[in-house]
Design a protein around this motif. Sequence first.
Motif, PDB file in Angstrom:
ATOM      1  N   THR A 236       6.999   0.635  -0.220  1.00  0.00           N
ATOM      2  CA  THR A 236       8.672   0.769   0.905  1.00  0.00           C
ATOM      3  C   THR A 236       9.077   0.298   1.626  1.00  0.00           C
ATOM      4  O   THR A 236      10.317  -0.001   1.736  1.00  0.00           O
TER       5      THR A 236
ATOM      6  N   ASN B  83      13.315  -3.367  13.097  1.00  0.00           N
ATOM      7  CA  ASN B  83      12.627  -2.894  11.611  1.00  0.00           C
ATOM      8  C   ASN B  83      11.319  -2.444  11.128  1.00  0.00           C
ATOM      9  O   ASN B  83      11.009  -1.536  11.260  1.00  0.00           O
TER      10      ASN B  83
ATOM     11  N   ALA C  78       9.856  -0.192  14.220  1.00  0.00           N
ATOM     12  CA  ALA C  78       9.946   0.748  14.254  1.00  0.00           C
ATOM     13  C   ALA C  78       9.386   1.419  12.808  1.00  0.00           C
ATOM     14  O   ALA C  78       8.685   2.818  12.655  1.00  0.00           O
ATOM     15  N   LEU C  79       9.503   1.116  11.645  1.00  0.00           N
ATOM     16  CA  LEU C  79       8.611   1.717  11.077  1.00  0.00           C
ATOM     17  C   LEU C  79       7.350   1.370  10.630  1.00  0.00           C
ATOM     18  O   LEU C  79       6.943   2.557  10.398  1.00  0.00           O
TER      19      LEU C  79
ATOM     20  N   ASN D 232       5.567   1.942  13.219  1.00  0.00           N
ATOM     21  CA  ASN D 232       5.159   3.339  14.680  1.00  0.00           C
ATOM     22  C   ASN D 232       5.482   4.401  13.805  1.00  0.00           C
ATOM     23  O   ASN D 232       4.643   5.435  14.513  1.00  0.00           O
ATOM     24  N   PHE D 233       6.614   4.808  12.816  1.00  0.00           N
ATOM     25  CA  PHE D 233       6.564   6.024  12.119  1.00  0.00           C
ATOM     26  C   PHE D 233       5.129   6.016  11.240  1.00  0.00           C
ATOM     27  O   PHE D 233       4.784   7.314  11.396  1.00  0.00           O
ATOM     28  N   TYR D 234       4.770   5.231  10.668  1.00  0.00           N
ATOM     29  CA  TYR D 234       3.660   4.867  10.251  1.00  0.00           C
ATOM     30  C   TYR D 234       2.590   5.881  10.618  1.00  0.00           C
ATOM     31  O   TYR D 234       1.594   6.493  10.469  1.00  0.00           O
ATOM     32  N   TYR D 235       1.911   5.039  11.680  1.00  0.00           N
ATOM     33  CA  TYR D 235       1.272   5.058  12.834  1.00  0.00           C
ATOM     34  C   TYR D 235       0.964   6.165  13.451  1.00  0.00           C
ATOM     35  O   TYR D 235       0.155   6.936  13.166  1.00  0.00           O
ATOM     36  N   GLY D 236       2.416   6.595  14.057  1.00  0.00           N
ATOM     37  CA  GLY D 236       2.277   8.132  14.206  1.00  0.00           C
ATOM     38  C   GLY D 236       1.775   9.439  13.884  1.00  0.00           C
ATOM     39  O   GLY D 236       1.658  10.613  14.019  1.00  0.00           O
ATOM     40  N   ARG D 237       1.606   9.101  11.987  1.00  0.00           N
ATOM     41  CA  ARG D 237       1.697   9.913  10.649  1.00  0.00           C
ATOM     42  C   ARG D 237       0.114  10.018  10.439  1.00  0.00           C
ATOM     43  O   ARG D 237      -0.586  10.364   9.912  1.00  0.00           O
TER      44      ARG D 237
ATOM     45  N   ALA E 104       1.294   1.303   7.982  1.00  0.00           N
ATOM     46  CA  ALA E 104       1.630   0.794   9.882  1.00  0.00           C
ATOM     47  C   ALA E 104       0.727  -0.522   9.827  1.00  0.00           C
ATOM     48  O   ALA E 104       1.621  -1.720   9.857  1.00  0.00           O
TER      49      ALA E 104
END
Length: 394
Positions: free
Chosen positions: A14, A54, A57-58, A60-65, A71
Amino acid sequence: MKRRTLGPLLAAATLSAALAQTQAPPTQTPPAAPASAQPAAPATPQAAPLPAANYVALGNFYYGRGNFDQAYVAFRAAAEIDSRNSDALLGLGRSQVKLRLYAPAIETLRRLTTQDPRNLSGHLALAQAYQQQFIGAGDRASVSGNLAQALGVLTQAEALAQATPEAERNLNLSKVWNERGNVLRLQGAAGQAIEAFKQASALNPENGLILFNLGDMYYATGNLVAALDSLQRAVITDPADAYNRAYYAKLLALSGNVTAAKPEAAQAARLAPSNPYAVGQYGVVSYLSRDPVTARAQLTQAVRLDPLRYPEFYYYLGRLDLDAGDLRAARENLTRAAALGSTTAEYAYYLGLSYERGAGTIAPDRLKARENYERALKLNPGYALAREGLTRVR
């Protein structure tokens, strides 16, 4: 947490794709030009690599999911680009904890708090990493200093929280006191843990997590009335929180109010059908409500969702098996419960009981029964049922 072996590779793919989308396509090498041709134009320069922000941010996105493998890869890339990026180190340390990489997590978070000593979140995360390493250790004596180190970090965190702007101070202090309560609970200082959670709740009265922790400590010390009150407030504060509602339902059932408990437990499972805790507590409440069919279905689903985190659910599956006379299954499930919950005397006692009994082709095993009754008594010297069982098999 069970690690997914393909996770890091997928995350790397990714990240590579993200990088590729920001770069100009490669230019093909032109054929040799005749002597009279004009000079070729200079090649278009490649775009600069993505900055660390960047990748943060990516991450944080994965961690939140809940995709902690991905992450971890993103935060590690950010930290490699900018070794002094506090957000990258914080995310990396937290991801390492989630992946049970405790020693690297502690190293990462120490590095963060050393180079950014006023980072409150870093101090809280470091205290949590010390606790998680202690909880996950096969030999807790090898990490016996972790809890004292966690308390020392929290003392520093409290000073930082006191220095924050007034509008944020109570919230920050509540986080420190809540974490302090968790450490004190692990140290066995139940009274001090309750006081810490009460202090946290006074600073942040609408926080359901703190009310959950306070109620859990009241229950652990035998104060079921206070535990119910705290969990009821947690449910009122955050009605959509499946953890609070599921625990509240179990406490209602344990108090004898199974009529009120069953719909609360069912609602918790509906709110979070993929949450093993909510699903499993619905099974526990169903068992206590004398509904073995629903109990078995929910408990089986809970251990399928998370096979390692909740020994309680194997314990109740074992109790169902004992009730049904299926000693082979009872021994299997109670062995898992006693292994995962090695400090719970009740699990050892019922495992001993399953070995004391015999049915059909399953013969009693008095030696194993005695071993588990002795283990239960070692964990809880006042456990009358275990003492009676030991007398029977001697």
